[in-house]
Scaffold this active site. Sequence first.
Site, mmCIF file in Angstrom:
data_model
loop_
_atom_site.group_PDB
_atom_site.id
_atom_site.type_symbol
_atom_site.label_atom_id
_atom_site.label_comp_id
_atom_site.label_asym_id
_atom_site.label_seq_id
_atom_site.Cartn_x
_atom_site.Cartn_y
_atom_site.Cartn_z
ATOM 1 N N ASP A 40 0.832 -1.206 0.000
ATOM 2 C CA ASP A 40 0.000 0.000 0.000
ATOM 3 C C ASP A 40 0.869 1.260 0.000
ATOM 4 O O ASP A 40 0.357 2.381 -0.014
ATOM 5 C CB ASP A 40 -1.026 -0.003 1.143
ATOM 6 C CG ASP A 40 -0.387 -0.122 2.509
ATOM 7 O OD1 ASP A 40 0.858 -0.180 2.592
ATOM 8 O OD2 ASP A 40 -1.138 -0.159 3.507
ATOM 9 N N SER A 41 2.206 1.076 -0.064
ATOM 10 C CA SER A 41 3.104 2.188 -0.393
ATOM 11 C C SER A 41 2.715 2.756 -1.766
ATOM 12 O O SER A 41 3.141 3.855 -2.127
ATOM 13 C CB SER A 41 4.563 1.723 -0.405
ATOM 14 O OG SER A 41 4.705 0.560 -1.187
ATOM 15 N N ASP A 79 -1.066 -6.203 -0.203
ATOM 16 C CA ASP A 79 -1.419 -5.617 1.097
ATOM 17 C C ASP A 79 -2.931 -5.496 1.226
ATOM 18 O O ASP A 79 -3.604 -5.050 0.281
ATOM 19 C CB ASP A 79 -0.833 -4.193 1.194
ATOM 20 C CG ASP A 79 0.421 -4.133 2.042
ATOM 21 O OD1 ASP A 79 0.647 -5.047 2.862
ATOM 22 O OD2 ASP A 79 1.186 -3.167 1.875
ATOM 23 N N LYS A 109 -0.954 -9.448 2.965
ATOM 24 C CA LYS A 109 -0.162 -8.961 4.098
ATOM 25 C C LYS A 109 -1.019 -8.030 4.943
ATOM 26 O O LYS A 109 -1.763 -7.210 4.397
ATOM 27 C CB LYS A 109 1.097 -8.233 3.616
ATOM 28 C CG LYS A 109 1.941 -7.671 4.774
ATOM 29 C CD LYS A 109 3.351 -7.299 4.327
ATOM 30 C CE LYS A 109 3.440 -6.001 3.594
ATOM 31 N NZ LYS A 109 2.964 -4.817 4.344
ATOM 32 N N GLU A 111 -0.845 -5.567 8.688
ATOM 33 C CA GLU A 111 0.104 -4.915 9.602
ATOM 34 C C GLU A 111 -0.346 -5.035 11.050
ATOM 35 O O GLU A 111 -1.538 -4.914 11.358
ATOM 36 C CB GLU A 111 0.209 -3.423 9.254
ATOM 37 C CG GLU A 111 0.887 -3.171 7.930
ATOM 38 C CD GLU A 111 1.111 -1.685 7.660
ATOM 39 O OE1 GLU A 111 0.889 -0.852 8.556
ATOM 40 O OE2 GLU A 111 1.514 -1.375 6.527
ATOM 41 N N GLU A 179 10.010 -3.933 9.858
ATOM 42 C CA GLU A 179 10.300 -2.638 9.221
ATOM 43 C C GLU A 179 10.913 -1.654 10.204
ATOM 44 O O GLU A 179 10.357 -1.377 11.273
ATOM 45 C CB GLU A 179 9.018 -2.056 8.605
ATOM 46 C CG GLU A 179 9.287 -0.710 7.920
ATOM 47 C CD GLU A 179 8.216 -0.243 6.945
ATOM 48 O OE1 GLU A 179 7.279 -0.997 6.666
ATOM 49 O OE2 GLU A 179 8.344 0.902 6.463
HETATM 50 O O1 KIV Z 1 3.607 -1.113 1.443
HETATM 51 C C1 KIV Z 1 4.775 -1.529 1.328
HETATM 52 O O2 KIV Z 1 5.483 -1.280 0.344
HETATM 53 C C2 KIV Z 1 5.309 -2.343 2.409
HETATM 54 C C3 KIV Z 1 6.766 -2.688 2.378
HETATM 55 C C4 KIV Z 1 7.566 -1.500 2.708
HETATM 56 C C5 KIV Z 1 7.073 -3.835 3.250
HETATM 57 O O3 KIV Z 1 4.588 -2.697 3.290
#
Ligand code: KIV
Length: 271
Positions: A40-41, A79, A109, A111, A179
């Site tokens: 989600d970056s 994510d 994924k 968090e 992280e």
């Molecule tokens: O959203 C993302 O890119 C991430 C990575 C930095 C692990 O969660």
Amino acid sequence: MKLTLPELRRDTPLVMVTAYDYPGAQQAERAGMDLILVGDSLGNVVLGYDSTAPVTLDDVIHHTRAVRRGAPDTFLVADLPFGTYHTGLRDAMRAAVRVIQETGADALKVEGASPEVLDVIRVLGRNGVPVMGHVGLTPQTEVSLGGRRVQGRDEDSARQIIENAQAVQEAGAFAVVLEVIPARLARVITERLEIPTIGIGAGPHCNGQVLVYHDVLGIYDNEKKIARRYAELGKLATEALKQYADDVRGGAFPTRENSFIIKDEVLDKLY
Ligand code: KIV
């Protein structure tokens, strides 16, 4: 060949990079990444938000579909964005089913390690959805962590991160992202866990590493301590676009080479 879950082992370094679109995914697959993450970056590096919080489930689905088309043979993790697994297990399951069904992602994924998130990991796992955990600096809740800064520097918070990583493993995660935590804390966690740890800003002792595509390729100017830039594509792209603009303005593009011909006898009839 695409990795399978049992092949995600701790004895050879795992390499993961983020991707958000078809060409980026093709490059990542051709470069031989073990895993690709549609992080989600996306919100920060592609959509121009200043945090990951505004990223929606539809955003993740849209981009993960493109990445799957570009990287059909790489283990693909997507994510679950903020808010999609925080309103109850039923909502989390519904969001997970949508991502898996509509994109072809292999795993998701999430968090954190709150009791609610651990329940989500358990329920998804029981229903056949592999889940990667993520502890330490968790960008979806970075405001409550005091911003984007190193986590786990004092004893209490270091212990908390160790417990979080263990809890994520016990809940059934197949791997965990660490992280922005001190390298020696990441080593302790890696030694205590059985599942692979994948670090970003967590030093060399993790079982694998993940970086953001735009950081690896130097697409933006901002240098980050946690990343290494292997190219300067941002500068290269700006220079190329300037050259294009100059060529159009100066009459150097397009030329005959870039043009199509029409026969004289056809053209004559048009006058
Ligand atoms: O959203 C993302 O890119 C991430 C990575 C930095 C692990 O969660």
